[in-house]
Scaffold this motif. Sequence first.
Motif, mmCIF file in Angstrom:
data_model
loop_
_atom_site.group_PDB
_atom_site.id
_atom_site.type_symbol
_atom_site.label_atom_id
_atom_site.label_comp_id
_atom_site.label_asym_id
_atom_site.label_seq_id
_atom_site.Cartn_x
_atom_site.Cartn_y
_atom_site.Cartn_z
ATOM 1 N N ARG A 394 0.831 -1.213 0.000
ATOM 2 C CA ARG A 394 0.000 0.000 0.000
ATOM 3 C C ARG A 394 0.864 1.262 0.000
ATOM 4 O O ARG A 394 0.522 2.255 -0.647
ATOM 5 N N LEU A 395 1.973 1.239 0.722
ATOM 6 C CA LEU A 395 2.868 2.404 0.741
ATOM 7 C C LEU A 395 3.424 2.707 -0.646
ATOM 8 O O LEU A 395 3.451 3.869 -1.084
ATOM 9 N N VAL A 396 3.852 1.665 -1.358
ATOM 10 C CA VAL A 396 4.393 1.872 -2.706
ATOM 11 C C VAL A 396 3.294 2.349 -3.644
ATOM 12 O O VAL A 396 3.511 3.229 -4.492
ATOM 13 N N MET A 397 2.084 1.816 -3.502
ATOM 14 C CA MET A 397 0.967 2.257 -4.343
ATOM 15 C C MET A 397 0.647 3.730 -4.096
ATOM 16 O O MET A 397 0.415 4.498 -5.041
ATOM 17 N N LEU A 398 0.603 4.116 -2.830
ATOM 18 C CA LEU A 398 0.311 5.517 -2.512
ATOM 19 C C LEU A 398 1.395 6.448 -3.046
ATOM 20 O O LEU A 398 1.100 7.547 -3.553
ATOM 21 N N TYR A 399 2.649 6.025 -2.956
ATOM 22 C CA TYR A 399 3.752 6.813 -3.518
ATOM 23 C C TYR A 399 3.605 6.904 -5.042
ATOM 24 O O TYR A 399 3.762 7.986 -5.634
ATOM 25 N N ALA A 400 3.304 5.781 -5.680
ATOM 26 C CA ALA A 400 3.186 5.748 -7.139
ATOM 27 C C ALA A 400 2.058 6.653 -7.627
ATOM 28 O O ALA A 400 2.202 7.383 -8.614
ATOM 29 N N LEU A 401 0.920 6.630 -6.943
ATOM 30 C CA LEU A 401 -0.211 7.467 -7.338
ATOM 31 C C LEU A 401 0.125 8.948 -7.206
ATOM 32 O O LEU A 401 -0.300 9.763 -8.017
ATOM 33 N N ARG A 402 0.934 9.278 -6.197
ATOM 34 C CA ARG A 402 1.251 10.694 -5.948
ATOM 35 C C ARG A 402 2.356 11.204 -6.867
ATOM 36 O O ARG A 402 2.318 12.340 -7.343
ATOM 37 N N TYR A 403 3.365 10.363 -7.127
ATOM 38 C CA TYR A 403 4.568 10.856 -7.804
ATOM 39 C C TYR A 403 4.869 10.107 -9.107
ATOM 40 O O TYR A 403 6.015 10.049 -9.532
ATOM 41 N N GLU A 404 3.831 9.549 -9.745
ATOM 42 C CA GLU A 404 4.063 8.743 -10.954
ATOM 43 C C GLU A 404 4.739 9.540 -12.066
ATOM 44 O O GLU A 404 5.524 8.992 -12.848
ATOM 45 N N LYS A 405 4.480 10.845 -12.148
ATOM 46 C CA LYS A 405 5.061 11.674 -13.215
ATOM 47 C C LYS A 405 6.375 12.338 -12.793
ATOM 48 O O LYS A 405 7.166 12.751 -13.630
ATOM 49 N N GLU A 406 6.586 12.451 -11.476
ATOM 50 C CA GLU A 406 7.715 13.232 -10.979
ATOM 51 C C GLU A 406 8.992 12.419 -10.779
ATOM 52 O O GLU A 406 10.086 12.952 -10.894
ATOM 53 N N SER A 407 8.844 11.125 -10.427
ATOM 54 C CA SER A 407 10.046 10.383 -10.038
ATOM 55 C C SER A 407 10.033 8.948 -10.575
ATOM 56 O O SER A 407 9.972 8.000 -9.797
ATOM 57 N N PRO A 408 10.094 8.778 -11.900
ATOM 58 C CA PRO A 408 10.067 7.421 -12.460
ATOM 59 C C PRO A 408 11.259 6.566 -12.023
ATOM 60 O O PRO A 408 11.110 5.358 -11.841
ATOM 61 N N VAL A 409 12.421 7.173 -11.841
ATOM 62 C CA VAL A 409 13.605 6.391 -11.430
ATOM 63 C C VAL A 409 13.412 5.864 -10.010
ATOM 64 O O VAL A 409 13.615 4.672 -9.728
ATOM 65 N N GLN A 410 13.019 6.742 -9.084
ATOM 66 C CA GLN A 410 12.794 6.333 -7.704
ATOM 67 C C GLN A 410 11.648 5.325 -7.612
ATOM 68 O O GLN A 410 11.691 4.403 -6.797
ATOM 69 N N LEU A 411 10.664 5.511 -8.471
ATOM 70 C CA LEU A 411 9.524 4.596 -8.468
ATOM 71 C C LEU A 411 9.972 3.185 -8.850
ATOM 72 O O LEU A 411 9.564 2.193 -8.226
ATOM 73 N N MET A 412 10.826 3.084 -9.834
ATOM 74 C CA MET A 412 11.346 1.778 -10.238
ATOM 75 C C MET A 412 12.180 1.159 -9.105
ATOM 76 O O MET A 412 12.129 -0.064 -8.884
ATOM 77 N N GLN A 413 12.920 1.973 -8.383
ATOM 78 C CA GLN A 413 13.683 1.463 -7.239
ATOM 79 C C GLN A 413 12.751 0.878 -6.171
ATOM 80 O O GLN A 413 13.034 -0.176 -5.580
ATOM 81 N N LEU A 414 11.626 1.553 -5.951
ATOM 82 C CA LEU A 414 10.656 1.046 -4.977
ATOM 83 C C LEU A 414 10.008 -0.243 -5.458
ATOM 84 O O LEU A 414 9.758 -1.166 -4.660
#
Length: 567
Positions: A394-414
């Motif tokens: 759920r934490l990763v999903m909430l982060y992805a929904l909030r920052y999907e456009k801003e931080s694709p590199v960090q999102l992939m790390q998560l």
Amino acid sequence: MVLIPLIRDYIDRMLQDISGMKVLILDPQTVGMVSVVYSQSDLLRKEVFLVETVDDASSSRASMAHLKAVYFLRPSSDNVQKLRRHLSAPRFAECHLFFSNILKIPQIQVLADSDEQEVVQQIQEFYADFCAIDPFHFTLNIHNNHIYMLPTVVDPPGMQSFCDRAVDGIASVFLALKRRPVIRYQRTSDVAKRIAQETTRLMYEQESGLFDFRRTENSSLLLVIDRRDDPVTPLLNQWTYQAMVHELIGIENNKVDLKEFANVPKDQQEVVLSAVQDDFYRVNMFENFGDLGMNVKRMVDDFQHLSKSSQNFQSIDDMAKFVTNYPEYRKTHGNVTKHVALVSEMSRMVEERKLMQVSQTEQELACASGQAAAFEAVTSLLNNESVSDIDRLRLVMLYALRYEKESPVQLMQLFNKLASRSAKYKSGLVQFLLKQAGVDKRTGDLYGNRDLLNIARNMARGLKGVENVYTQHQPLIFQTMEGIVKGRLRDADYPLVGNHFQQGRPQDVVIFIVGGTTYEEARSVALYNAANPGVRFFLGGSVVLNSKRFLENLGEAQRISKSSTLL
């Protein structure tokens, strides 16, 4: 109590005019509809001495000519066929048939042809085809809830039955309220549009006479929206009593199953949480967990004082008073034990899963901005051994929904970190959520950062401070209600169906969420109604979600989408 007395009144009318001993025969759906508003003792007072399901009644051959049968069923073709078999070999002296929605003429003909022994005394429609779990909150308990996430252009199996059930339930609510609404829907949702159009066809064409209540046509509104417009609310941990019980344990038609918990007394392994039957619950259902704990302690202290005084008999009169008040004493004892058990189990789970730490990060992801700090907080919790797999997801999903456009590199790390830390994680589930409910798919201003008015409101909330860091999130439905009341709901985003139009502010508004409601949203609606007399909002949906149910629906939709792609 609005919706609840509407259903109770229907059941009263079914039972009180039929004298003598009765058996009440229900189907799996009407069992829930009756049980949330009517207790076993209520039924006994109406001389109902046996309750059966229509399937149990079908398998039984025993004659019960001393009982009168009261059937309360959904008017499905399956139920009509079961009734036909009951009537061809009747077990009861009389049969009184009540249906929760509109019965079609051919169905009436089938029942009439089957009643060769003339046991049917009456056939009536009582519009109670929904489960009134709270005064302003109803659910339809649709089992295949994941269907709404599948593309309607493909028309997957089950989509038509899903839409039909939604239309039937919505129509029943308005028939019970005696209203015919103007109908709007969320433009970006094909399934919301389909349900809105089919509801309009039913109310204004097929059954227009039934919905002609000789009232101002524009006094009510139906708004059909899609769960995917606010995927954040069902992903959050909850900290108010009702919502927290559903999130951590689960509530099904106001019943809570505690059989899996070792420290719960045997007589409390299934408990009822009803605002109608339980005064403490009605007062505290929207209270936050901290205040709830203090109120439970106060209730225990009061009961201990009552127990001591009831045992201090000084005379025969004292004993007689105790015997007279004993049923109330036992009821109070049951309530105290129930609420102590629930709060104790939830406290244990909060500590075990480190939910206060997890929830603080969730709330910051939902309400605050700051991508770098959010990434660091989520990464830290993913590495924490005490954090459960579902909380990590759920934490990763909430982060992805909030920052999907801003931080694709960090999102992939998560994504990679989540896959390595959580064995149960289904590959691609977060990406599937973004495909379903990402920023390009949503209509509403979920994070309050698109519209200048919402940005200003969020700044004001930040300056004023938040009463509780764990309950600072405000579901998107609050903005929707304000938009309706203040006439700011854009036609481009929420078009009207047909040639109808809204004149002025509606008095009664039903917001139906395709894909399910949450208790956090139900609380928001109840509080908004209390603060804004002159308009009544009702919240309904296909199911009542918690994070577990939402993720199960998401996973099932992903599985079907994958298999259909492979074919």
